[in-house]
Design an enzyme around this catalytic site. Structure first.
Site, PDB file in Angstrom:
ATOM      1  N   LYS A  79      -8.655   7.590 -18.748  1.00 37.72           N
ATOM      2  CA  LYS A  79      -9.013   8.168 -20.041  1.00 37.72           C
ATOM      3  C   LYS A  79      -7.801   8.197 -20.980  1.00 37.72           C
ATOM      4  O   LYS A  79      -7.327   7.151 -21.377  1.00 37.72           O
ATOM      5  CB  LYS A  79      -9.627   9.555 -19.804  1.00 37.72           C
ATOM      6  CG  LYS A  79     -10.705   9.581 -18.701  1.00 37.72           C
ATOM      7  CD  LYS A  79     -11.871   8.695 -19.052  1.00 37.72           C
ATOM      8  CE  LYS A  79     -13.034   8.699 -18.087  1.00 37.72           C
ATOM      9  NZ  LYS A  79     -12.839   8.675 -16.669  1.00 37.72           N
ATOM     10  N   ARG A  84       0.847  -1.201   0.000  1.00 37.30           N
ATOM     11  CA  ARG A  84       0.000   0.000   0.000  1.00 37.30           C
ATOM     12  C   ARG A  84       0.880   1.247   0.000  1.00 37.30           C
ATOM     13  O   ARG A  84       0.578   2.232  -0.655  1.00 37.30           O
ATOM     14  CB  ARG A  84      -0.931  -0.002   1.234  1.00 37.30           C
ATOM     15  CG  ARG A  84      -1.715   1.289   1.338  1.00 37.30           C
ATOM     16  CD  ARG A  84      -2.857   1.308   2.350  1.00 37.30           C
ATOM     17  NE  ARG A  84      -2.795   0.359   3.416  1.00 37.30           N
ATOM     18  CZ  ARG A  84      -2.041   0.487   4.514  1.00 37.30           C
ATOM     19  NH1 ARG A  84      -1.277   1.556   4.684  1.00 37.30           N
ATOM     20  NH2 ARG A  84      -2.046  -0.444   5.442  1.00 37.30           N
ATOM     21  N   TYR A 105     -17.204  17.190 -14.424  1.00 39.84           N
ATOM     22  CA  TYR A 105     -17.677  15.807 -14.401  1.00 39.84           C
ATOM     23  C   TYR A 105     -18.672  15.610 -13.244  1.00 39.84           C
ATOM     24  O   TYR A 105     -18.415  16.068 -12.120  1.00 39.84           O
ATOM     25  CB  TYR A 105     -16.470  14.866 -14.261  1.00 39.84           C
ATOM     26  CG  TYR A 105     -16.860  13.439 -14.019  1.00 39.84           C
ATOM     27  CD1 TYR A 105     -17.716  12.774 -14.893  1.00 39.84           C
ATOM     28  CD2 TYR A 105     -16.392  12.741 -12.913  1.00 39.84           C
ATOM     29  CE1 TYR A 105     -18.109  11.462 -14.659  1.00 39.84           C
ATOM     30  CE2 TYR A 105     -16.765  11.424 -12.679  1.00 39.84           C
ATOM     31  CZ  TYR A 105     -17.628  10.802 -13.557  1.00 39.84           C
ATOM     32  OH  TYR A 105     -18.009   9.503 -13.326  1.00 39.84           O
ATOM     33  N   ASP A 141      -7.909  19.681 -13.094  1.00 35.05           N
ATOM     34  CA  ASP A 141      -8.197  18.334 -13.586  1.00 35.05           C
ATOM     35  C   ASP A 141      -7.886  18.357 -15.081  1.00 35.05           C
ATOM     36  O   ASP A 141      -8.613  18.968 -15.875  1.00 35.05           O
ATOM     37  CB  ASP A 141      -9.675  17.997 -13.317  1.00 35.05           C
ATOM     38  CG  ASP A 141     -10.032  16.577 -13.758  1.00 35.05           C
ATOM     39  OD1 ASP A 141      -9.360  16.058 -14.678  1.00 35.05           O
ATOM     40  OD2 ASP A 141     -10.987  16.007 -13.208  1.00 35.05           O
TER      41      ASP A 141
HETATM   42  O1  P1T Z   1     -13.807   7.483 -13.473  1.00 35.95           O
HETATM   43  P1  P1T Z   1     -12.609   7.945 -12.669  1.00 35.95           P
HETATM   44  O2  P1T Z   1     -11.309   7.370 -13.129  1.00 35.95           O
HETATM   45  O3  P1T Z   1     -12.819   7.869 -11.202  1.00 35.95           O
HETATM   46  O4  P1T Z   1     -12.454   9.504 -13.030  1.00 35.95           O
HETATM   47  C1  P1T Z   1     -13.379  10.476 -12.658  1.00 35.95           C
HETATM   48  C2  P1T Z   1     -13.257  11.681 -13.561  1.00 35.95           C
HETATM   49  C3  P1T Z   1     -12.542  12.781 -13.115  1.00 35.95           C
HETATM   50  N1  P1T Z   1     -12.388  13.871 -13.884  1.00 35.95           N
HETATM   51  C4  P1T Z   1     -12.933  13.952 -15.120  1.00 35.95           C
HETATM   52  C5  P1T Z   1     -12.753  15.189 -15.930  1.00 35.95           C
HETATM   53  C6  P1T Z   1     -13.664  12.873 -15.623  1.00 35.95           C
HETATM   54  O5  P1T Z   1     -14.199  12.981 -16.850  1.00 35.95           O
HETATM   55  C7  P1T Z   1     -13.834  11.699 -14.830  1.00 35.95           C
HETATM   56  C8  P1T Z   1     -14.623  10.527 -15.293  1.00 35.95           C
HETATM   57  N2  P1T Z   1     -15.439  10.801 -16.386  1.00 35.95           N
HETATM   58  C9  P1T Z   1     -16.228   9.896 -17.050  1.00 35.95           C
HETATM   59  C10 P1T Z   1     -16.349   8.608 -16.682  1.00 35.95           C
HETATM   60  C11 P1T Z   1     -16.965  10.424 -18.208  1.00 35.95           C
HETATM   61  O6  P1T Z   1     -17.465   9.653 -19.041  1.00 35.95           O
HETATM   62  O7  P1T Z   1     -17.052  11.659 -18.321  1.00 35.95           O
END
Ligand code: P1T
Length: 381
Positions: free
Chosen positions: A195, A46, A98, A170
């Protein structure tokens, strides 16, 4: 080192124990110690893992930062950043973001005494009006999800510094290939590495990158103390994805441009949101702070017709109807019912996120096939 070299080499050496050129997946939860406290820098997985350490160094280099800190998802990364705040502190955030990020502030952290305020930061005056002694963090997404607004990172950081407020960007939608916020004065950069960084829709992962050692120490402490860490296989997949980040994002931008232009000419479409257009309200700043305009395109049909939007969403074949973005394959989504369902409708409508808005994550396929796919879906209307 230039970006295209960094993605392949920064922080990555052949494995010291075997010479393996690709970073091995250290699938272990613990490490042998020669005597109590006498070890090779790894005690418990961890706290540290060699696969994760390589990725953290690589990410730091891509964002022109000094420290990378990895998490089990983009939201786990955001959660760690918010844990640096105290009850009573205020977060000023962009008002288009988001849905999960909005939900984390509103539904989780407000319970613990943080206050989130969501404002239009494309107009810097709004920020100057709202910033107060309580403000401890400015939360930016740029381009925003899903309206593709662009905010001026440098100008916002200048105001934030005056008030001794930290700025977190972000950078998920842009990726470090298109934009490096730490160079523009931001204190913290975060990613849903799920992403563009991962790039193949096969892993959920999050990252934070900073320059400042004190901030890094706090974040490593939270990473270990709260424990939302990614597994080594996930770190390996992100490392592998990053090696082609520049190639994938370049092609996605080219494809997105062509698709945005095609959609804009289409008689059934009311409005296309893409920061590359000269008449996009934030085009100038996008041109200044980004290297290209990204692979995301949103659009609305004539009369904001929800039934027609549903037809388009159900009739593409190459564009898969799914949440997420930034993979090699193209996706189509309906933010109102999918990624942004956790934002109250009246809040969504304020930023133009209608019930009929369609969002595309443009992949790296042949663009003519993608346009034909959209053409057929639009013919169903
Ligand atoms: O899904 P995760 O890895 O926890 O990420 C969250 C997140 C954070 N910031 C942005 C700008 C994001 O677009 C996302 C996740 N977004 C999607 C799943 C989507 O389809 O927009």
């Amino acid at each position: 080192m230039k970006f295209g070299t960094k993605v392949i080499h920064a922080g990555i050496e052949p494995d010291p124990t075997s010479g393996a050129v690709m970073t091995p997946i250290y699938q272990t939860s613990t490490y042998a110690q020669e005597a109590p406290g006498k070890h090779k820098g790894f005690e418990y997985a961890r706290t540290q893992n060699p696969t994760r350490s390589v990725l953290e160094k690589n990410l730091a280099a891509l964002e022109n930062g000094k420290f990378g800190i990895c998490f089990g998802s983009g939201l786990a990364a955001m959660d760690a950043i918010l844990k640096m705040l105290e009850p009573g502190d205020e977060i000023l955030s962009v008002n288009d973001l988001y849905g999960g990020s909005f939900r984390l502030i509103r539904a989780i952290y407000e319970k613990f005494g943080l206050k989130g305020k969501f404002i239009d930061m494309t107009n810097i005056k709004n920020l100057e009006k709202k910033i107060s002694k309580k403000t401890k963090l400015i939360w930016l997404e740029t381009p925003t999800n899903p309206m593709l607004q662009v905010v001026d990172i440098k100008a916002i950081c200048k105001i934030a510094k005056k008030h001794k407020v930290k700025v977190c960007v972000d950078n998920t939608f842009a990726s470090p290939y298109l934009q490096t916020p730490l160079d523009l004065g931001a204190d913290i950069v975060t990613h849903s590495a799920t992403k563009y960084l991962g790039g193949h829709s096969d892993v959920v992962h999050g990252a934070v990158i900073v320059k400042d050692k004190k901030l890094a120490e706090q974040l490593y402490f939270i990473q270990n103390a709260s424990g939302a860490v990614p597994g080594p296989q996930d770190c390996f997949l992100i490392l592998r994805g990053i090696k082609t980040l520049h190639l994938r994002v370049e092609r996605a931008c080219q494809n997105a441009w062509k698709i945005a232009k095609y959609l804009r000419r289409h008689p059934k479409i009311e409005k296309v949101f893409y920061p590359g257009f000269k008449d996009h309200p934030n085009h100038k700043i996008a041109k200044k702070q980004m290297r290209d305009f990204g692979g995301m395109v949103s659009f609305d049909l004539k009369n904001n017709d929800v039934k027609n939007a549903m037809k388009v969403l159900s009739n593409t074949h190459l564009f898969t109807l799914a949440e997420s973005l930034g993979g090699v394959e193209s996706l189509i989504g309906h933010p109102a019912s999918m990624t942004h369902a956790s934002i109250p409708r009246e809040e969504r409508l304020k930023v133009g996120l209608t019930d009929s808005l369609i969002r595309l994550s443009v992949g790296v396929e042949d663009v003519n096939d993608l346009i034909n796919d959209l053409e057929k879906a639009l013919n169903s209307v």
